[in-house]
Design an enzyme around this catalytic site. Structure first.
Site, short mmCIF file in Angstrom:
data_model
loop_
_atom_site.label_atom_id
_atom_site.label_comp_id
_atom_site.label_asym_id
_atom_site.label_seq_id
_atom_site.Cartn_x
_atom_site.Cartn_y
_atom_site.Cartn_z
CG ASP A 179 -24.43 -25.62 -2.08
OD1 ASP A 179 -25.12 -24.62 -1.83
OD2 ASP A 179 -23.25 -25.56 -2.50
CG ASN A 187 -23.07 -17.37 -11.62
OD1 ASN A 187 -23.72 -17.69 -12.62
ND2 ASN A 187 -23.61 -17.28 -10.42
CG HIS A 192 -24.49 -13.57 -13.11
ND1 HIS A 192 -24.55 -14.13 -11.85
CD2 HIS A 192 -23.51 -12.64 -13.07
CE1 HIS A 192 -23.65 -13.54 -11.07
NE2 HIS A 192 -23.00 -12.63 -11.78
CG ASP A 196 -29.83 -17.26 -14.24
OD1 ASP A 196 -29.38 -17.45 -13.09
OD2 ASP A 196 -30.26 -16.16 -14.63
CD GLU A 222 -24.86 -21.21 -4.67
OE1 GLU A 222 -23.76 -21.08 -4.11
OE2 GLU A 222 -25.61 -20.25 -4.93
#
Length: 310
Positions: A179, A187, A192, A196, A222
């Site tokens: 994680d 973010n 965002h 990514d 994630e």
């Protein structure tokens, strides 16, 4: 090299013989093409389609090998043993380049044989294209579109297979749940799109730290999962720590700043003498990950250690 489209263009073959051969009669040609077309409809596996073609044309043109080079990055398909004399064809359709096919044998090809090959290749082109399309679609259906890792469907299939293999051969099997730490903050701070990019770099980092036999998936958001076949708890912890370090050293440049990230990793191992359901393995890895997240993050925790410490 000959260029095979629905219209045949200029050609070049290695060592074409000048010895005249009697070509197929129109009736023989029609019968051969019908039988070949029927056979090629039996599969949507490119390797099987090529093998069917190779087998059926032996009755009219003797070959030692056939090699198909995909127009993309896929591995080549090869049947038989390559010999000195060969003829090469570039296969294209109205949609573009499909690949290159090479026939070989230990004696020269007569011009009549080359003509027959070209006639039969026109029967191969579209079944082969359809098989490649299908294989590509199936592969994409099992990929996460952002990171190009396996998706959850692929994970379920792979883990079920690996678990069965582990039980059958009494191997140990380990699972890593990964994680990204404070991903929401990344973010919020960078947007965002940059988030990514961070996920893509983390995916690359995980793969770079893993062995060739390890299988990597994006579990969602994630979270990532790595399936480690034939790997005990100690070996899994070594790989997990390597992943953690790899990610911690990875940075993405943005407006002169370096965007860094860390990961927390939970490990669960199925021991060789145990019979365990997939859900149990996931639950133990998830609990280990939870402890890692609550122990300061950027660390690795094994469910075996949890058991020892309890």
């Amino acid at each position: 090299m000959r260029d095979m489209t629905m219209v045949t263009n200029a050609h070049k073959a290695n060592g074409a013989s000048t010895i005249p051969l009697i070509p197929l009669t129109p009736e023989q040609e029609l019968t051969t093409r019908i039988r070949l077309a029927q056979a090629l409809q039996m599969s949507l596996d490119p390797a099987e389609v090529l093998n069917l073609f190779y087998t059926h044309i032996q009755a009219v043109v003797s070959l030692s090998s056939v090699l198909f080079k995909f127009g993309n990055s896929d591995s080549d398909l090869k049947i038989g043993r390559e010999c000195l004399h060969h003829c090469d064809y570039r296969l294209t359709t109205d949609e573009g380049y499909l690949g290159e096919i090479i026939f070989s044998r230990n004696k020269r090809f007569a011009e009549a044989e080359l003509i027959t090959l070209e006639l039969l290749l026109s029967t191969l082109i579209y079944p082969l294209r359809n098989a490649i399309r299908y294989q590509t679609a199936m592969r994409h259906a099992l990929l996460d579109p952002l990171t190009l890792l396996g998706n959850r469907t692929a994970l379920d299939t792979a883990l079920r297979r690996e678990l069965q293999m582990a039980e059958r051969h009494h191997h140990e099997l380990s699972l890593l749940m990964i994680d990204v730490d404070f991903f929401k903050k990344i973010n919020d701070e960078y947007g965002h799109h940059r988030g990514d990019l961070v996920l893509c770099e983390i995916a690359k980092g995980i793969q770079a730290a893993c062995r060739g036999s390890d299988i990597t998936f994006r579990y969602g958001g994630e979270e990532f999962v790595v399936v480690l076949g034939k790997t005990d708890a100690e070996g899994a912890k070594i790989i997990a720590e390597r992943i953690r370090q790899q990610i911690a050293e990875t940075n993405i440049k943005y407006n002169g700043k370096a965007i860094g990230a860390t990961v927390s990793i939970g490990i669960a191992t199925r021991h060789s003498k145990e019979k365990e359901h997939i859900n149990d393995l996931f639950e133990r890895a998830d609990k280990a990950l939870y402890i890692a997240k609550n122990s300061g993050r950027n660390c690795v925790v094994s469910s075996d250690e949890m058991h020892i410490n309890s």
